[in-house]
Design an enzyme around this catalytic site. Structure first.
Site, PDB file in Angstrom:
ATOM      1  N   SER A 105       0.835  -1.199   0.000  1.00 43.39           N
ATOM      2  CA  SER A 105       0.000   0.000   0.000  1.00 43.39           C
ATOM      3  C   SER A 105       0.875   1.257   0.000  1.00 43.39           C
ATOM      4  CB  SER A 105      -0.970  -0.038   1.185  1.00 43.39           C
ATOM      5  OG  SER A 105      -1.998   0.915   1.038  1.00 43.39           O
ATOM      6  N   ASP A 157      -9.822  -4.945  -5.072  1.00 42.24           N
ATOM      7  CA  ASP A 157      -9.217  -3.726  -4.529  1.00 42.24           C
ATOM      8  C   ASP A 157      -9.497  -2.534  -5.440  1.00 42.24           C
ATOM      9  OD1 ASP A 157      -7.635  -1.845  -3.264  1.00 42.24           O
ATOM     10  OD2 ASP A 157      -5.753  -2.958  -3.504  1.00 42.24           O
ATOM     11  N   HIS A 206      -7.917  -5.237  -0.660  1.00 41.88           N
ATOM     12  CA  HIS A 206      -6.654  -4.567  -0.372  1.00 41.88           C
ATOM     13  C   HIS A 206      -5.915  -5.206   0.807  1.00 41.88           C
ATOM     14  CE1 HIS A 206      -3.922  -1.238  -0.848  1.00 41.88           C
ATOM     15  NE2 HIS A 206      -4.064  -0.860   0.394  1.00 41.88           N
TER      16      HIS A 206
END
Length: 319
Positions: free
Chosen positions: A164, A261, A293
């Protein structure tokens, strides 16, 4: 009067609230566990101070050694959390990096960069560069004194990795040369990278609710002097003015995305642009269907997470 003092000035779900009186309330990622020996994998960890001046620190992970001076690859890891939450000591991140170290038989330095809003961006990027310089000080002939790095790291096999927001950091550290870093980066691992932009692409076009949520994440942390907003090159590596991908300073890249995601299409766009650029390295793409995610952080023992970690371990050991 008390109700006025608790007025919320910024509400950034699901991560953080900021109140009018200056109080910052993190809603996730605040739990911590100490470094330890993991009996299942044999991985040992410890915490180190990188910069007493700033408080920058890291958690180092080491797998079992066959000899005291065995040389292993090094993973420099940057955790996710939208630049506002989490740390290497957060239990899910501690266990995830332990798994990566076990699967790759590598040492890892998990960087505890400072978080926004107390430390506005680009502080997280500056801290991460400082961590690379600290690692570099342990290369042969350097002044670094951390034993695990000095004795056990093969400086011809250095990888940057992150999930991320941490993947965003890993990308930028790879594409912005630093004269104080003496080692070459062998490869980067971008897990569900947090890349974004003003104009919607892919599934963002049909999911305006989640697009607005992610917009808000970046608008909360975006450098105040940026002037670029959602198209700041820090978050959009494909926007005009961002460093050319042909300058990526490593020979190999692996990008992972998750099918559900909202960031999926940005990861694919990055991969496709990298492959089409004049970059001379080798890129790999992994899509995990049916997951959202950073699913591997929340369900580390699921089959898909276990298989993904094995792939990342193999990526490191191909070097």
């Amino acid at each position: 009067m008390g109700s006025v003092s608790r007025e919320i000035t910024h509400d950034v779900p699901p991560y953080i609230r900021v109140y009018k009186d200056g109080t910052i309330e993190r809603l996730l990622g605040t739990d911590i566990i100490p470094p330890t020996f993991d009996a299942v994998t044999g991985v040992t960890s410890k915490d180190v101070i990188i910069s007493p001046q700033t408080g920058l620190s890291a958690r180092i992970f080491r797998p079992p050694l066959t000899t005291p001076t065995q040389k292993l690859p090094l993973i420099i890891y940057f955790h996710g959390g939208a630049f506002v939450i989490a740390s290497p000591a957060e239990p899910k991140y501690h266990h995830s990096v332990t798994s990566l170290v076990s699967n790759s038989r590598a040492i890892a330095v998990s960087v505890d960069y400072r978080l926004a809003p107390e430390h506005p961006l680009p502080t997280a990027f500056h801290d991460s560069f400082a961590a690379l310089r600290w690692v570099s000080s342990h290369a042969p002939g350097g002044s670094g004194s951390e034993e695990w790095i000095k004795q056990n790291v093969d400086f011809d096999r250095i990888f940057l990795a992150g999930d991320s927001a941490g993947a965003t950091i890993a990308h930028h550290l790879s594409i912005r040369p630093d004269p104080y870093i003496t080692f070459k980066i062998s490869g980067i691992i971008l897990i569900n990278p947090y890349f974004w932009g003003k104009d919607p692409i892919g599934s963002e076009k049909t999911d305006p609710v989640r697009k607005a949520i992610v917009d808000k994440w970046w608008e909360f942390v975006c450098p105040s002097d940026s002037g670029h907003g959602l198209d700041d090159p820090l978050i959009n590596p494909l926007v005009d003015g961002a460093p050319d991908l042909s300058g990526l300073g490593c020979g190999r890249v692996i990008v992972t995305v998750s099918g559900k995601d909202i960031l999926r299409d940005r990861g694919w766009a990055y991969y496709e642009a990298l492959v089409k650029s004049n970059w001379k390295g080798k890129a790999e793409m992994v899509e995990v269907e049916g997951e959202d995610h950073v699913f591997h952080i929340f369900d580390p023992n699921g089959d898909k997470a276990v298989n993904m970690m094995k792939k990342l371990g193999n990526f490191i050991n191909q070097c």
